[in-house]
Write a protein that holds these residues in place. Structure first.
Motif: not given
Length: 295
Positions: A134-143
């Motif tokens: 979840v942390f990785i997806v948020l960082v990678q997906a969020m500008p």
């Protein structure tokens, strides 16, 4: 090997030539106000004399050849607005140490947090794996601009009427606390990057035959994970560390401007706002070189 290196060097030089040429031509199409500190107070004659002294009125190919000669001699010109008459190399020499310091600290933090996170994701329970994902997806997906602002806002607030965080919102070299938020902002992307790829490499490595053989022989899991899996999985990750240093410096463009850090990123933003064409030209050239070296 020599042929491959030669090919890469030639490709980089050609790319750099194309970038510099296009940049030079585009800047010559910009308004001439960027070559003057007090353009509004100058007469047309004074403006023309100054432009001729700068060589801007010469044909574009002549200007470009002159510019390449200056660059090869380490001369990037002088600032016309930001610090009138001061050599750009002198201005940059004052700014680079600040950006390097923040960049290296953030890189160390990214390695210190990203690698253990990747190991935990590769070895731990499914719940912890999901939290890391979840942390990785948020960082990678969020500008990146979004979480940079969130970090600044949340980190500088007080909670329950107490100064629990209350970290400085703006950078001050004399205050060690003011380093915290910019360093976190610069490192969070690399933390997710290292964790994601280390986990992937460790999972791939753990499914290989020599690992199965070690388990069959009764070698403890901890010994297998750190002596064999982690060591071999970290090898392909090492090649990204130099690139991370270069791209961290480039990523500081927004962060340094956000926290008013007197580094290279903030300098480029200021030069663009004040329309200092010569300084913008030199800084974009430097960042283009950094980008090419990072590829």
């Amino acid at each position: 090997m020599a042929r491959y290196i030669t090919k890469r060097v030639l490709r980089s030089l050609i790319t750099m030539f194309i970038i510099i040429t296009i940049l030079f031509a585009l800047l010559r199409l910009m308004p001439v106000e960027g070559y003057f500190e007090n353009y509004d107070k100058m007469s047309s004659t004074q403006i023309q004399v100054k432009l001729q002294a700068l060589g801007v009125t010469a044909p574009l190919p002549t200007q470009l050849v002159r510019f390449y000669k200056q660059v090869l001699h380490g001369d990037l010109g002088e600032s016309n607005v930001y610090r009138k008459g001061v050599a750009i190399t002198e201005i940059i020499a004052e700014k680079i140490p600040v950006s390097l310091e923040l960049g290296l600290i953030s890189l160390c933090l990214a390695l210190a947090l990203g690698l253990p996170l990747g190991v935990l994701m590769a070895r731990s329970t499914r719940t912890r794996f999901k939290l890391g994902t979840v942390f990785i997806v948020l960082v990678q997906a969020m500008p990146s601009a979004v979480y940079h602002i969130l970090i600044q806002f949340l980190g500088s607030q007080t909670y329950i009427g107490k100064d629990i965080l209350g970290l400085p919102m703006l950078f001050d070299a004399a205050n060690p606390k003011s380093y915290i938020l910019p360093v976190i902002s610069l490192s969070i992307g690399n933390i997710a990057y290292y964790a994601m790829w280390l986990r992937r490499y460790m999972v791939d490595e753990s499914n290989k035959d020599y690992i199965r053989l070690a388990r069959a022989k009764g070698v403890p899991n901890g010994k297998i994970s750190f002596r064999h899996v982690f060591r071999n999985a970290f090898v392909p990750l090492v090649q990204y560390i130099p690139n991370s240093i270069l791209f961290t410096l480039m990523g500081s463009l927004y962060v340094e401007s956000l926290y008013s850090v007197p580094g290279m990123g903030g300098l480029l933003v200021t030069a663009i706002k004040r329309q200092d064409n010569t300084l913008v030209q030199a800084l974009v050239l430097i960042y283009a070189v950094i980008s090419i070296l990072g590829l």
